[in-house]
Design a protein around this motif. Sequence first.
Motif, PDB file in Angstrom:
ATOM      1  N   ALA A 286       0.879  -1.163   0.257  1.00  0.00           N
ATOM      2  CA  ALA A 286       0.012   0.047   0.054  1.00  0.00           C
ATOM      3  C   ALA A 286       0.687   1.187  -0.024  1.00  0.00           C
ATOM      4  O   ALA A 286       0.671   2.333  -0.789  1.00  0.00           O
ATOM      5  CB  ALA A 286      -0.831   0.026   1.326  1.00  0.00           C
ATOM      6  N   ALA A 287       1.914   1.167   0.688  1.00  0.00           N
ATOM      7  CA  ALA A 287       3.007   2.454   0.778  1.00  0.00           C
ATOM      8  C   ALA A 287       3.656   2.502  -0.662  1.00  0.00           C
ATOM      9  O   ALA A 287       3.926   3.632  -0.981  1.00  0.00           O
ATOM     10  CB  ALA A 287       3.814   2.302   1.905  1.00  0.00           C
ATOM     11  N   ALA A 288       4.083   1.507  -1.092  1.00  0.00           N
ATOM     12  CA  ALA A 288       4.569   1.547  -2.397  1.00  0.00           C
ATOM     13  C   ALA A 288       3.838   2.082  -3.409  1.00  0.00           C
ATOM     14  O   ALA A 288       4.115   2.936  -4.144  1.00  0.00           O
ATOM     15  CB  ALA A 288       4.945   0.167  -2.891  1.00  0.00           C
ATOM     16  N   ASP A 289       2.355   1.642  -3.408  1.00  0.00           N
ATOM     17  CA  ASP A 289       1.494   2.328  -4.622  1.00  0.00           C
ATOM     18  C   ASP A 289       1.093   3.802  -4.120  1.00  0.00           C
ATOM     19  O   ASP A 289       1.135   4.866  -4.960  1.00  0.00           O
ATOM     20  CB  ASP A 289       0.300   1.677  -4.374  1.00  0.00           C
ATOM     21  CG  ASP A 289      -0.741   1.811  -5.613  1.00  0.00           C
ATOM     22  OD1 ASP A 289      -0.122   2.062  -6.667  1.00  0.00           O
ATOM     23  OD2 ASP A 289      -2.137   1.896  -5.002  1.00  0.00           O
ATOM     24  N   LYS A 297       6.499  -2.163  -5.363  1.00  0.00           N
ATOM     25  CA  LYS A 297       5.005  -2.724  -5.309  1.00  0.00           C
ATOM     26  C   LYS A 297       5.015  -4.175  -5.722  1.00  0.00           C
ATOM     27  O   LYS A 297       4.381  -5.138  -5.316  1.00  0.00           O
ATOM     28  CB  LYS A 297       4.065  -1.714  -5.953  1.00  0.00           C
ATOM     29  CG  LYS A 297       2.857  -2.042  -6.288  1.00  0.00           C
ATOM     30  CD  LYS A 297       2.012  -1.199  -7.034  1.00  0.00           C
ATOM     31  CE  LYS A 297       0.711  -1.712  -7.198  1.00  0.00           C
ATOM     32  NZ  LYS A 297       0.124  -0.916  -8.246  1.00  0.00           N
ATOM     33  N   LEU A 298       6.091  -4.357  -6.943  1.00  0.00           N
ATOM     34  CA  LEU A 298       6.132  -5.601  -7.555  1.00  0.00           C
ATOM     35  C   LEU A 298       6.617  -6.631  -6.540  1.00  0.00           C
ATOM     36  O   LEU A 298       6.232  -7.774  -6.468  1.00  0.00           O
ATOM     37  CB  LEU A 298       6.761  -5.594  -9.011  1.00  0.00           C
ATOM     38  CG  LEU A 298       6.013  -4.877  -9.984  1.00  0.00           C
ATOM     39  CD1 LEU A 298       6.981  -4.689 -11.256  1.00  0.00           C
ATOM     40  CD2 LEU A 298       4.885  -5.729 -10.285  1.00  0.00           C
ATOM     41  N   LEU A 299       7.564  -6.069  -6.014  1.00  0.00           N
ATOM     42  CA  LEU A 299       8.255  -7.238  -4.910  1.00  0.00           C
ATOM     43  C   LEU A 299       7.500  -7.639  -3.823  1.00  0.00           C
ATOM     44  O   LEU A 299       7.379  -8.653  -3.357  1.00  0.00           O
ATOM     45  CB  LEU A 299       9.624  -6.330  -4.236  1.00  0.00           C
ATOM     46  CG  LEU A 299      10.730  -6.140  -5.066  1.00  0.00           C
ATOM     47  CD1 LEU A 299      11.761  -5.358  -4.222  1.00  0.00           C
ATOM     48  CD2 LEU A 299      11.524  -7.684  -5.369  1.00  0.00           C
ATOM     49  N   CYS A 300       6.571  -6.779  -3.355  1.00  0.00           N
ATOM     50  CA  CYS A 300       5.595  -6.963  -2.379  1.00  0.00           C
ATOM     51  C   CYS A 300       4.482  -7.857  -2.988  1.00  0.00           C
ATOM     52  O   CYS A 300       3.993  -8.944  -2.202  1.00  0.00           O
ATOM     53  CB  CYS A 300       4.862  -5.829  -1.872  1.00  0.00           C
ATOM     54  SG  CYS A 300       6.064  -4.637  -0.803  1.00  0.00           S
ATOM     55  N   GLU A 301       4.109  -7.793  -4.041  1.00  0.00           N
ATOM     56  CA  GLU A 301       3.203  -8.515  -4.714  1.00  0.00           C
ATOM     57  C   GLU A 301       3.578  -9.789  -4.847  1.00  0.00           C
ATOM     58  O   GLU A 301       2.843 -10.986  -4.784  1.00  0.00           O
ATOM     59  CB  GLU A 301       2.683  -7.991  -6.116  1.00  0.00           C
ATOM     60  CG  GLU A 301       1.530  -8.667  -6.941  1.00  0.00           C
ATOM     61  CD  GLU A 301       1.327  -8.128  -8.210  1.00  0.00           C
ATOM     62  OE1 GLU A 301       0.178  -8.671  -8.794  1.00  0.00           O
ATOM     63  OE2 GLU A 301       1.599  -7.031  -8.615  1.00  0.00           O
ATOM     64  N   ALA A 302       4.918  -9.909  -5.381  1.00  0.00           N
ATOM     65  CA  ALA A 302       5.560 -11.443  -5.723  1.00  0.00           C
ATOM     66  C   ALA A 302       5.387 -12.196  -4.190  1.00  0.00           C
ATOM     67  O   ALA A 302       5.272 -13.391  -4.176  1.00  0.00           O
ATOM     68  CB  ALA A 302       6.744 -11.317  -6.161  1.00  0.00           C
ATOM     69  N   GLN A 322      -7.602  -3.106  -4.513  1.00  0.00           N
ATOM     70  CA  GLN A 322      -7.580  -1.743  -4.036  1.00  0.00           C
ATOM     71  C   GLN A 322      -6.454  -0.900  -4.757  1.00  0.00           C
ATOM     72  O   GLN A 322      -6.441   0.108  -5.400  1.00  0.00           O
ATOM     73  CB  GLN A 322      -7.545  -1.264  -2.763  1.00  0.00           C
ATOM     74  CG  GLN A 322      -7.260  -0.156  -2.201  1.00  0.00           C
ATOM     75  CD  GLN A 322      -7.046   0.322  -0.648  1.00  0.00           C
ATOM     76  OE1 GLN A 322      -7.185  -0.793  -0.170  1.00  0.00           O
ATOM     77  NE2 GLN A 322      -7.102   1.594  -0.395  1.00  0.00           N
ATOM     78  N   HIS A 323      -5.242  -1.944  -5.040  1.00  0.00           N
ATOM     79  CA  HIS A 323      -3.994  -1.167  -5.521  1.00  0.00           C
ATOM     80  C   HIS A 323      -3.730  -1.773  -6.946  1.00  0.00           C
ATOM     81  O   HIS A 323      -2.667  -1.955  -7.521  1.00  0.00           O
ATOM     82  CB  HIS A 323      -3.001  -1.612  -4.687  1.00  0.00           C
ATOM     83  CG  HIS A 323      -3.036  -0.878  -3.392  1.00  0.00           C
ATOM     84  ND1 HIS A 323      -3.103   0.500  -3.266  1.00  0.00           N
ATOM     85  CD2 HIS A 323      -3.468  -1.387  -2.169  1.00  0.00           C
ATOM     86  CE1 HIS A 323      -3.306   0.880  -2.086  1.00  0.00           C
ATOM     87  NE2 HIS A 323      -3.466  -0.235  -1.294  1.00  0.00           N
ATOM     88  N   HIS A 324      -4.916  -2.472  -7.578  1.00  0.00           N
ATOM     89  CA  HIS A 324      -4.675  -3.150  -9.118  1.00  0.00           C
ATOM     90  C   HIS A 324      -3.558  -3.925  -9.409  1.00  0.00           C
ATOM     91  O   HIS A 324      -2.898  -3.701 -10.244  1.00  0.00           O
ATOM     92  CB  HIS A 324      -4.428  -1.578 -10.039  1.00  0.00           C
ATOM     93  CG  HIS A 324      -5.632  -0.642  -9.732  1.00  0.00           C
ATOM     94  ND1 HIS A 324      -6.822  -0.804  -9.890  1.00  0.00           N
ATOM     95  CD2 HIS A 324      -5.356   0.435  -9.073  1.00  0.00           C
ATOM     96  CE1 HIS A 324      -7.691   0.388  -9.521  1.00  0.00           C
ATOM     97  NE2 HIS A 324      -6.598   1.162  -9.159  1.00  0.00           N
TER      98      HIS A 324
END
Length: 345
Positions: A286-289, A297-302, A322-324
């Motif tokens: 959320a903070a990265a977005d 954001k991609l690191l957190c998503e992975a 929420q963050h697509h």
Amino acid sequence: MGTIRVCKDPTKPSITPVTTSTARNETINGSHQFKISGYSLSKGMGIGKYIASDTFIVGGYAWAVYFYPDGKSAEDNAAYVSLFIALASEGTDVRALFELTLLDQSGKERHKVHTHFGRTLESGPYALKYRGSMWGYKRFFKRTLLETSDYLKDDCLSVSCCVGVVKSYTEGPKTYSIPVPPSDIGKQFGKLLEGGRFTDVNFEVDGERFAAHKLVLATRSPVFKAQLFGPLKDQNTQCIKVEDMEVPVFKALLHFIYWDALPDMEDLVDLSPKWASTLMAQHLLAAADRYALERLKLLCEAKLCEDVAINTVATTLALAEQHHCSQLKAVCLKFIASPENLKGR
């Protein structure tokens, strides 16, 4: 005093230095998919008339796929469709391997494939002498069979083309050996943050202050750039309040901005290692977005894709929505849809 003379033994060969070099041949590969929509409307164009794909670049040369709905030449009596790959840019003696595939659209994977790849070539790669040179088949497929096959669906054909341009070069022996260490720019910037020198902006998060460097923040994040240097910049850089963010999350955010790597999550959150990692990844995504840090954001998503669990999937799915984060959302939905994952709930 006499002179001592050393004579070579004629029976022993003289030793001379041996040098080596290696000639290497390899292919630079690329592919292109060409869809022919409205196939039935292309019939009747005439023998030798074609439909061409857009050009695509492989090995520094432009290429195109040519489809002849009524055949390429008169001797085929227009009973076949023709398919070719053409060199679409200037070139002399361009050597290449080719593959043409007519895709089976039934899902049975019974594609019609003509290929140079993966087989022994008696005469070597095909050579194209000039712009417009072609490789392919005049009698690629009999029209009557094509029009009743699974290759034609919704009046559409789909062709996949692969080109492998052959490049040759020679490697000689290296005359030097210089070990080059890996980049440590992240470490250098990390020390800049840890040292606390030359800071020119402060942030307050939940009562705790953090000092940082405007230029570093602005370089890494367009949001910080607007906040610190834009027309509506924050006037009080002595203390910028950060709302709706916890201290460990802001620490992790700063760590990534300077180090370009994730911190050790366990050091930031007083939880078991597994839940610390997942919880921090959720908040950090959320903070990265929020600060447009796409790599973070991609690191957190992975990370969250790896750690989907019964206790966290609902929160993670809401974050993904929420963050697509389309891939994370798909992983969560697949997890929820599996009956085994919902046992005992």
